[in-house]
Write a protein that holds these residues in place. Structure first.
Motif, PDB file in Angstrom:
ATOM      1  N   LEU A  90      -6.102  12.790  -2.026  1.00 55.44           N
ATOM      2  CA  LEU A  90      -7.314  11.984  -2.163  1.00 55.44           C
ATOM      3  C   LEU A  90      -6.978  10.593  -2.700  1.00 55.44           C
ATOM      4  O   LEU A  90      -7.483   9.577  -2.201  1.00 55.44           O
ATOM      5  N   THR A  91      -6.116  10.547  -3.710  1.00 54.45           N
ATOM      6  CA  THR A  91      -5.678   9.261  -4.272  1.00 54.45           C
ATOM      7  C   THR A  91      -4.946   8.425  -3.223  1.00 54.45           C
ATOM      8  O   THR A  91      -5.187   7.223  -3.082  1.00 54.45           O
ATOM      9  N   LEU A  92      -4.074   9.069  -2.448  1.00 52.19           N
ATOM     10  CA  LEU A  92      -3.315   8.360  -1.419  1.00 52.19           C
ATOM     11  C   LEU A  92      -4.231   7.838  -0.312  1.00 52.19           C
ATOM     12  O   LEU A  92      -4.030   6.724   0.191  1.00 52.19           O
ATOM     13  N   SER A  93      -5.238   8.618   0.065  1.00 50.10           N
ATOM     14  CA  SER A  93      -6.163   8.163   1.115  1.00 50.10           C
ATOM     15  C   SER A  93      -6.975   6.962   0.636  1.00 50.10           C
ATOM     16  O   SER A  93      -7.263   6.040   1.413  1.00 50.10           O
ATOM     17  N   ASP A  94      -7.332   6.950  -0.659  1.00 51.69           N
ATOM     18  CA  ASP A  94      -8.044   5.790  -1.226  1.00 51.69           C
ATOM     19  C   ASP A  94      -7.132   4.561  -1.246  1.00 51.69           C
ATOM     20  O   ASP A  94      -7.570   3.436  -0.959  1.00 51.69           O
ATOM     21  N   GLN A  95      -5.858   4.778  -1.581  1.00 50.42           N
ATOM     22  CA  GLN A  95      -4.896   3.661  -1.578  1.00 50.42           C
ATOM     23  C   GLN A  95      -4.704   3.126  -0.159  1.00 50.42           C
ATOM     24  O   GLN A  95      -4.622   1.905   0.043  1.00 50.42           O
ATOM     25  N   TYR A  96      -4.635   4.031   0.810  1.00 44.87           N
ATOM     26  CA  TYR A  96      -4.516   3.625   2.218  1.00 44.87           C
ATOM     27  C   TYR A  96      -5.699   2.744   2.600  1.00 44.87           C
ATOM     28  O   TYR A  96      -5.525   1.660   3.176  1.00 44.87           O
ATOM     29  N   ARG A  97      -6.903   3.198   2.279  1.00 48.53           N
ATOM     30  CA  ARG A  97      -8.122   2.445   2.632  1.00 48.53           C
ATOM     31  C   ARG A  97      -8.127   1.069   1.976  1.00 48.53           C
ATOM     32  O   ARG A  97      -8.397   0.059   2.649  1.00 48.53           O
ATOM     33  N   ASP A  98      -7.802   1.011   0.685  1.00 45.32           N
ATOM     34  CA  ASP A  98      -7.854  -0.263  -0.046  1.00 45.32           C
ATOM     35  C   ASP A  98      -6.786  -1.239   0.447  1.00 45.32           C
ATOM     36  O   ASP A  98      -7.054  -2.436   0.627  1.00 45.32           O
ATOM     37  N   LEU A  99      -5.571  -0.734   0.689  1.00 46.96           N
ATOM     38  CA  LEU A  99      -4.489  -1.603   1.161  1.00 46.96           C
ATOM     39  C   LEU A  99      -4.767  -2.117   2.570  1.00 46.96           C
ATOM     40  O   LEU A  99      -4.545  -3.297   2.863  1.00 46.96           O
ATOM     41  N   PHE A 100      -5.277  -1.242   3.424  1.00 47.55           N
ATOM     42  CA  PHE A 100      -5.570  -1.671   4.796  1.00 47.55           C
ATOM     43  C   PHE A 100      -6.688  -2.717   4.797  1.00 47.55           C
ATOM     44  O   PHE A 100      -6.635  -3.694   5.549  1.00 47.55           O
ATOM     45  N   SER A 101      -7.685  -2.532   3.929  1.00 48.93           N
ATOM     46  CA  SER A 101      -8.768  -3.521   3.816  1.00 48.93           C
ATOM     47  C   SER A 101      -8.225  -4.872   3.364  1.00 48.93           C
ATOM     48  O   SER A 101      -8.646  -5.924   3.861  1.00 48.93           O
ATOM     49  N   GLU A 102      -7.287  -4.852   2.415  1.00 46.77           N
ATOM     50  CA  GLU A 102      -6.686  -6.099   1.924  1.00 46.77           C
ATOM     51  C   GLU A 102      -5.854  -6.766   3.019  1.00 46.77           C
ATOM     52  O   GLU A 102      -5.860  -7.998   3.163  1.00 46.77           O
ATOM     53  N   ILE A 209       1.312 -10.836   2.798  1.00 47.87           N
ATOM     54  CA  ILE A 209       1.182  -9.734   3.754  1.00 47.87           C
ATOM     55  C   ILE A 209       2.539  -9.208   4.197  1.00 47.87           C
ATOM     56  O   ILE A 209       2.689  -8.031   4.512  1.00 47.87           O
ATOM     57  N   GLY A 210       3.553 -10.080   4.214  1.00 46.79           N
ATOM     58  CA  GLY A 210       4.901  -9.688   4.641  1.00 46.79           C
ATOM     59  C   GLY A 210       5.094  -9.851   6.135  1.00 46.79           C
ATOM     60  O   GLY A 210       4.223  -9.460   6.910  1.00 46.79           O
ATOM     61  N   ARG A 211       6.224 -10.389   6.528  1.00 44.10           N
ATOM     62  CA  ARG A 211       6.522 -10.553   7.959  1.00 44.10           C
ATOM     63  C   ARG A 211       6.974  -9.243   8.585  1.00 44.10           C
ATOM     64  O   ARG A 211       6.868  -9.043   9.785  1.00 44.10           O
ATOM     65  N   GLU A 215       8.252  -5.900   3.432  1.00 45.70           N
ATOM     66  CA  GLU A 215       7.825  -6.993   2.570  1.00 45.70           C
ATOM     67  C   GLU A 215       6.323  -6.924   2.299  1.00 45.70           C
ATOM     68  O   GLU A 215       5.549  -6.446   3.134  1.00 45.70           O
ATOM     69  N   GLY A 216       5.938  -7.434   1.114  1.00 48.13           N
ATOM     70  CA  GLY A 216       4.530  -7.649   0.783  1.00 48.13           C
ATOM     71  C   GLY A 216       3.638  -6.416   0.907  1.00 48.13           C
ATOM     72  O   GLY A 216       4.054  -5.282   0.653  1.00 48.13           O
ATOM     73  N   LEU A 217       2.379  -6.687   1.308  1.00 48.88           N
ATOM     74  CA  LEU A 217       1.405  -5.613   1.461  1.00 48.88           C
ATOM     75  C   LEU A 217       1.842  -4.581   2.490  1.00 48.88           C
ATOM     76  O   LEU A 217       1.545  -3.389   2.349  1.00 48.88           O
ATOM     77  N   GLN A 218       2.537  -5.037   3.517  1.00 45.89           N
ATOM     78  CA  GLN A 218       2.996  -4.102   4.543  1.00 45.89           C
ATOM     79  C   GLN A 218       3.974  -3.081   3.963  1.00 45.89           C
ATOM     80  O   GLN A 218       3.972  -1.912   4.374  1.00 45.89           O
ATOM     81  N   LYS A 219       4.793  -3.499   3.018  1.00 42.06           N
ATOM     82  CA  LYS A 219       5.723  -2.576   2.364  1.00 42.06           C
ATOM     83  C   LYS A 219       4.958  -1.525   1.559  1.00 42.06           C
ATOM     84  O   LYS A 219       5.257  -0.324   1.644  1.00 42.06           O
ATOM     85  N   ASP A 220       3.956  -1.962   0.783  1.00 37.27           N
ATOM     86  CA  ASP A 220       3.140  -1.035  -0.007  1.00 37.27           C
ATOM     87  C   ASP A 220       2.396  -0.065   0.912  1.00 37.27           C
ATOM     88  O   ASP A 220       2.294   1.133   0.627  1.00 37.27           O
ATOM     89  N   PHE A 221       1.886  -0.595   2.016  1.00 34.50           N
ATOM     90  CA  PHE A 221       1.122   0.206   2.968  1.00 34.50           C
ATOM     91  C   PHE A 221       2.019   1.270   3.615  1.00 34.50           C
ATOM     92  O   PHE A 221       1.643   2.443   3.711  1.00 34.50           O
ATOM     93  N   ALA A 222       3.217   0.852   4.029  1.00 41.27           N
ATOM     94  CA  ALA A 222       4.159   1.788   4.642  1.00 41.27           C
ATOM     95  C   ALA A 222       4.575   2.881   3.646  1.00 41.27           C
ATOM     96  O   ALA A 222       4.757   4.048   4.028  1.00 41.27           O
ATOM     97  N   ALA A 226       4.092   6.845   4.161  1.00 36.52           N
ATOM     98  CA  ALA A 226       5.264   7.730   4.072  1.00 36.52           C
ATOM     99  C   ALA A 226       5.036   8.840   3.051  1.00 36.52           C
ATOM    100  O   ALA A 226       5.502   9.980   3.232  1.00 36.52           O
ATOM    101  N   GLU A 227       4.297   8.535   1.980  1.00 32.62           N
ATOM    102  CA  GLU A 227       4.012   9.530   0.948  1.00 32.62           C
ATOM    103  C   GLU A 227       2.930  10.511   1.398  1.00 32.62           C
ATOM    104  O   GLU A 227       2.936  11.680   0.996  1.00 32.62           O
TER     105      GLU A 227
END
Length: 268
Positions: A90-102, A209-211, A215-222, A226-227
């Motif tokens: 549940l925590t990971l799905s919320d993080q996915y939603r928030d990061l993708f929105s950003e 956002i990262g190229r 890098e950047g948000l894309q790294k956090d999102f990936a 992965a988790e």
């Protein structure tokens, strides 16, 4: 009847848990497809930059919302000892939603064609071109063309060597403007300044956002994605095993109860 009802309930609950786990896996898969379609198609669609939304974005939001609903239903049915797994998901799905929105918000700020920073960037350099007449100022317009070429090369390749060349070219433009008499230097320099400021803002958002996915948000999102995968796989595997055990227990209980019934009936 009471014993059979108990085993039927256990089997029904395990089957429902298995169905929910299967739905979670499916909804995450569909959300990822919508996310990839957004990046592939909508970033070069002016409708997204104009409205801030798209069909693929709405699909992604619906699927992630469904994931959250299914997880909450699973927490209600899941044994207490296994709740921590679902709460982590549940925590990971919320993080996915928030990061993708950003990420979506940042992409829209960057813009496309006449929208966002890229649009302002283009308008600024076009204003500079218009303030200086073509006649007798070929060196200036050649410098502008060279600047645009360097700009396109950087956007295409991302090589930072072009950044220094762009700065050098802007310095040259400042010098050439100071040598031109029949223009409003103040307005022209203001537009050059707007171009430089917009370019710096673009670089800042690009770093945010990262190229690449490293890098950047894309790294956090990936990292979140992965988790999520092993957690979903583990929950699905646990639910499948629980469902199998419950079915086996129901079959065993049914056989025992029927045998006892025949034996007791025969004795009677």
């Amino acid at each position: 009847s009471m014993i059979m009802a108990y085993f039927f309930y256990k089997s029904y609950t395990a089957s429902k848990i298995h169905t929910i786990a299967n739905n979670i896996e499916r909804q995450v898969f569909l959300a990822r497809i919508a996310e990839k379609n957004f990046v592939k198609n909508d970033l070069i669609d002016t409708n997204f930059h104009r409205t801030g939304t798209s069909d693929h974005l709405e699909e992604n939001r619906v699927h992630i919302s469904n994931v959250r609903t299914e997880i909450l239903d699973l927490i209600k049915l899941w044994p207490k000892v296994k709740e921590r797994q679902t709460e982590k998901l549940l925590t990971l799905s919320d993080q996915y939603r928030d990061l993708f929105s950003e990420i979506v918000k940042t992409y829209r700020e960057i813009g496309f064609k006449d929208w966002g920073l890229l649009g302002e960037w283009r308008q600024a350099i076009h204003s500079v071109e218009r303030t200086v007449p073509q006649a007798n100022h070929s060196a200036f317009h050649e410098a502008i063309l060279q600047l645009r070429r360097l700009e396109k090369d950087y956007l295409l390749r991302g090589d930072e060597k072009y950044l220094q060349e762009i700065k050098t070219q802007l310095t040259l433009l400042h010098y050439l403007i100071s040598e031109i008499d029949n223009i409003d230097r103040t307005v022209t320099l203001q537009e050059i300044g707007r171009y430089e400021e917009t370019f710096e803002n673009y670089l800042m958002l690009e770093r945010k956002i990262g190229r690449t996915e490293q890098e950047g948000l894309q790294k956090d999102f990936a990292a979140v994605i992965a988790e999520m995968k092993p957690v979903i796989d583990h929950i699905y595997s646990e639910a499948r095993d629980e469902n199998h055990k419950a079915r086996q227990a129901l079959i065993a209980a049914s056989i025992i109860i029927y045998l006892l019934g025949f034996i007791l009936g025969g004795i009677g």
